[in-house]
Write a protein that holds these residues in place. Structure first.
Motif, PDB file in Angstrom:
ATOM      1  N   HIS A  15       0.815  -1.001  -0.258  1.00 35.36           N
ATOM      2  CA  HIS A  15      -0.049  -0.307  -0.341  1.00 35.36           C
ATOM      3  C   HIS A  15       0.987   0.965  -0.181  1.00 35.36           C
ATOM      4  O   HIS A  15       0.507   2.505   0.006  1.00 35.36           O
ATOM      5  N   VAL A  16       1.741   0.912   0.545  1.00 33.26           N
ATOM      6  CA  VAL A  16       2.982   2.119  -0.060  1.00 33.26           C
ATOM      7  C   VAL A  16       3.413   2.843  -1.584  1.00 33.26           C
ATOM      8  O   VAL A  16       3.881   1.210  -2.486  1.00 33.26           O
ATOM      9  N   ALA A  17       3.978   3.528  -1.914  1.00 33.23           N
ATOM     10  CA  ALA A  17       4.531   3.838  -2.751  1.00 33.23           C
ATOM     11  C   ALA A  17       6.222   3.181  -2.859  1.00 33.23           C
ATOM     12  O   ALA A  17       6.488   2.979  -1.889  1.00 33.23           O
ATOM     13  N   PRO A  18       6.884   2.496  -3.693  1.00 36.98           N
ATOM     14  CA  PRO A  18       8.185   1.824  -4.190  1.00 36.98           C
ATOM     15  C   PRO A  18       8.951   2.911  -3.644  1.00 36.98           C
ATOM     16  O   PRO A  18      10.078   2.577  -2.912  1.00 36.98           O
ATOM     17  N   GLU A  19       8.581   3.911  -3.724  1.00 36.90           N
ATOM     18  CA  GLU A  19      10.342   5.204  -3.328  1.00 36.90           C
ATOM     19  C   GLU A  19       9.929   5.623  -1.728  1.00 36.90           C
ATOM     20  O   GLU A  19      10.662   6.098  -1.622  1.00 36.90           O
ATOM     21  N   ASN A  20       8.672   4.807  -1.455  1.00 32.33           N
ATOM     22  CA  ASN A  20       8.901   4.981   0.045  1.00 32.33           C
ATOM     23  C   ASN A  20       8.452   3.995   1.149  1.00 32.33           C
ATOM     24  O   ASN A  20       8.702   4.460   2.341  1.00 32.33           O
ATOM     25  N   VAL A  21       8.873   2.601   0.540  1.00 30.29           N
ATOM     26  CA  VAL A  21       9.017   1.990   1.830  1.00 30.29           C
ATOM     27  C   VAL A  21      10.141   1.631   2.513  1.00 30.29           C
ATOM     28  O   VAL A  21      10.009   1.118   3.485  1.00 30.29           O
ATOM     29  N   ASP A  22      11.047   2.422   2.773  1.00 26.29           N
ATOM     30  CA  ASP A  22      12.282   2.725   3.625  1.00 26.29           C
ATOM     31  C   ASP A  22      11.462   3.324   4.260  1.00 26.29           C
ATOM     32  O   ASP A  22      12.391   3.892   5.187  1.00 26.29           O
ATOM     33  N   ASP A  23      10.715   4.402   4.134  1.00 27.86           N
ATOM     34  CA  ASP A  23      10.486   5.222   4.921  1.00 27.86           C
ATOM     35  C   ASP A  23       9.985   4.616   6.837  1.00 27.86           C
ATOM     36  O   ASP A  23       9.277   3.735   6.460  1.00 27.86           O
ATOM     37  N   ILE A  24      10.465   5.446   7.472  1.00 29.62           N
ATOM     38  CA  ILE A  24       9.985   4.937   8.902  1.00 29.62           C
ATOM     39  C   ILE A  24       7.957   5.308   9.194  1.00 29.62           C
ATOM     40  O   ILE A  24       7.785   6.377   9.429  1.00 29.62           O
ATOM     41  N   MET A  25       7.479   3.816   9.471  1.00 24.42           N
ATOM     42  CA  MET A  25       5.823   4.266   9.786  1.00 24.42           C
ATOM     43  C   MET A  25       5.956   4.080  11.564  1.00 24.42           C
ATOM     44  O   MET A  25       4.707   4.770  11.678  1.00 24.42           O
ATOM     45  N   HIS A  26       6.303   3.918  12.153  1.00 24.79           N
ATOM     46  CA  HIS A  26       6.685   3.800  14.214  1.00 24.79           C
ATOM     47  C   HIS A  26       8.268   3.757  14.459  1.00 24.79           C
ATOM     48  O   HIS A  26       9.091   2.614  13.821  1.00 24.79           O
ATOM     49  N   ALA A  27       8.357   5.312  14.596  1.00 22.35           N
ATOM     50  CA  ALA A  27       9.803   4.860  15.390  1.00 22.35           C
ATOM     51  C   ALA A  27       9.661   5.436  17.602  1.00 22.35           C
ATOM     52  O   ALA A  27       8.457   5.995  17.356  1.00 22.35           O
ATOM     53  N   ARG A  28      10.016   4.665  17.472  1.00 24.37           N
ATOM     54  CA  ARG A  28      10.007   5.320  19.197  1.00 24.37           C
ATOM     55  C   ARG A  28      11.363   5.412  20.137  1.00 24.37           C
ATOM     56  O   ARG A  28      12.361   4.140  19.960  1.00 24.37           O
ATOM     57  N   LEU A  29      11.655   6.455  20.634  1.00 29.62           N
ATOM     58  CA  LEU A  29      12.894   6.685  21.401  1.00 29.62           C
ATOM     59  C   LEU A  29      12.149   6.926  22.483  1.00 29.62           C
ATOM     60  O   LEU A  29      11.278   7.615  23.046  1.00 29.62           O
ATOM     61  N   VAL A  30      12.898   5.860  23.995  1.00 28.11           N
ATOM     62  CA  VAL A  30      12.646   5.654  25.613  1.00 28.11           C
ATOM     63  C   VAL A  30      14.135   5.942  26.112  1.00 28.11           C
ATOM     64  O   VAL A  30      14.777   5.561  26.144  1.00 28.11           O
ATOM     65  N   GLY A  31      13.246   6.628  26.981  1.00 29.52           N
ATOM     66  CA  GLY A  31      14.628   7.162  28.072  1.00 29.52           C
ATOM     67  C   GLY A  31      14.054   7.661  29.307  1.00 29.52           C
ATOM     68  O   GLY A  31      12.901   7.408  29.052  1.00 29.52           O
ATOM     69  N   ASP A  32      15.198   7.912  30.406  1.00 30.29           N
ATOM     70  CA  ASP A  32      14.493   8.347  31.599  1.00 30.29           C
ATOM     71  C   ASP A  32      13.961   9.480  31.643  1.00 30.29           C
ATOM     72  O   ASP A  32      14.070  10.415  31.116  1.00 30.29           O
ATOM     73  N   GLY A  33      12.800   9.379  32.011  1.00 29.25           N
ATOM     74  CA  GLY A  33      12.041   9.862  32.589  1.00 29.25           C
ATOM     75  C   GLY A  33      11.080  10.272  31.014  1.00 29.25           C
ATOM     76  O   GLY A  33      10.157  11.395  31.176  1.00 29.25           O
ATOM     77  N   PHE A  34      11.215   9.975  29.441  1.00 25.91           N
ATOM     78  CA  PHE A  34      10.252  10.447  28.695  1.00 25.91           C
ATOM     79  C   PHE A  34       9.703   9.053  27.854  1.00 25.91           C
ATOM     80  O   PHE A  34      10.668   8.282  27.763  1.00 25.91           O
ATOM     81  N   SER A  35       9.339   9.729  26.928  1.00 26.87           N
ATOM     82  CA  SER A  35       9.337   9.141  25.517  1.00 26.87           C
ATOM     83  C   SER A  35       8.887   9.273  24.453  1.00 26.87           C
ATOM     84  O   SER A  35       7.956  10.722  24.396  1.00 26.87           O
ATOM     85  N   LEU A  36       9.211   9.086  23.111  1.00 26.75           N
ATOM     86  CA  LEU A  36       9.061  10.409  22.152  1.00 26.75           C
ATOM     87  C   LEU A  36       9.200   9.794  21.042  1.00 26.75           C
ATOM     88  O   LEU A  36       9.425   8.278  20.752  1.00 26.75           O
ATOM     89  N   MET A  37       7.963   9.653  19.804  1.00 23.18           N
ATOM     90  CA  MET A  37       7.274   8.815  18.499  1.00 23.18           C
ATOM     91  C   MET A  37       7.082   9.591  18.156  1.00 23.18           C
ATOM     92  O   MET A  37       7.256  11.198  18.188  1.00 23.18           O
ATOM     93  N   GLY A  38       7.199   8.268  16.593  1.00 24.84           N
ATOM     94  CA  GLY A  38       7.084   9.456  15.182  1.00 24.84           C
ATOM     95  C   GLY A  38       7.146   8.684  14.132  1.00 24.84           C
ATOM     96  O   GLY A  38       7.779   7.228  14.441  1.00 24.84           O
ATOM     97  N   GLY A  39       7.309   8.612  13.001  1.00 24.68           N
ATOM     98  CA  GLY A  39       7.187   8.665  11.191  1.00 24.68           C
ATOM     99  C   GLY A  39       7.049   9.374  10.470  1.00 24.68           C
ATOM    100  O   GLY A  39       6.384  10.391  11.004  1.00 24.68           O
ATOM    101  N   ASP A  40       7.453   8.559   9.241  1.00 25.38           N
ATOM    102  CA  ASP A  40       7.312   9.443   7.951  1.00 25.38           C
ATOM    103  C   ASP A  40       6.783   9.925   7.827  1.00 25.38           C
ATOM    104  O   ASP A  40       5.662   8.291   6.927  1.00 25.38           O
TER     105      ASP A  40
END
Length: 135
Positions: free
Chosen positions: A42-67
């Motif tokens: 369902h994703v354009a071939p030129e975008n299949v390596d883009d990130i759908m979901h990322a998560r960074l977890v640290g001491d007291g925080f969480s950050l998520m994102g995607g392309d």
């Protein structure tokens, strides 16, 4: 309940999260592209390596994102990710790292409410506020 910022990028999520990990610490616990998943057809071939979901977890925080899909990406506006520090020296260090290659909106300095406060947009366009409250 937790409130976790979810940031959108225009193809730079992987790079941005590696940068945030270097600046903020923590561990990247998720970094998923469309390639090899049920979403790939369902994703354009030129975008299949883009990130759908990322998560960074640290001491007291969480950050998520995607392309975001290219036709849906817009530069972030109307919010800032706010970081709170007890130590102004640490706050300044993080502020300077986030601002490098980006744009300083308000330099990090003492204010009437904080031992240090600054606003910037990082090199990926994410708006940040770094605050070391004294009240």
């Amino acid at each position: 309940m937790q409130i976790v910022p979810y940031l959108s990028f225009g193809g730079k999520c992987r790079e941005a999260f590696a940068f945030y990990q270097r600046v903020l610490g923590g561990e990247i616990t998720h970094m998923m592209a469309a390639r090899g998943t049920p979403a790939e057809p369902h994703v354009a071939p030129e975008n299949v390596d883009d990130i759908m979901h990322a998560r960074l977890v640290g001491d007291g925080f969480s950050l998520m994102g995607g392309d975001a899909p290219p036709q849906m990406y817009a530069a972030p506006t109307g919010f800032s990710v706010s970081l709170q520090f007890d130590d102004p020296a640490k706050g300044k260090q993080v502020f300077d790292a986030l601002a490098e290659g980006g744009a300083i909106i308000m330099p990090f300095e003492a204010t009437f409410w904080a031992a240090g406060f600054g606003m910037c947009h990082d090199r990926y366009g994410t708006p940040w506020m770094v605050n070391c409250e004294t009240v």
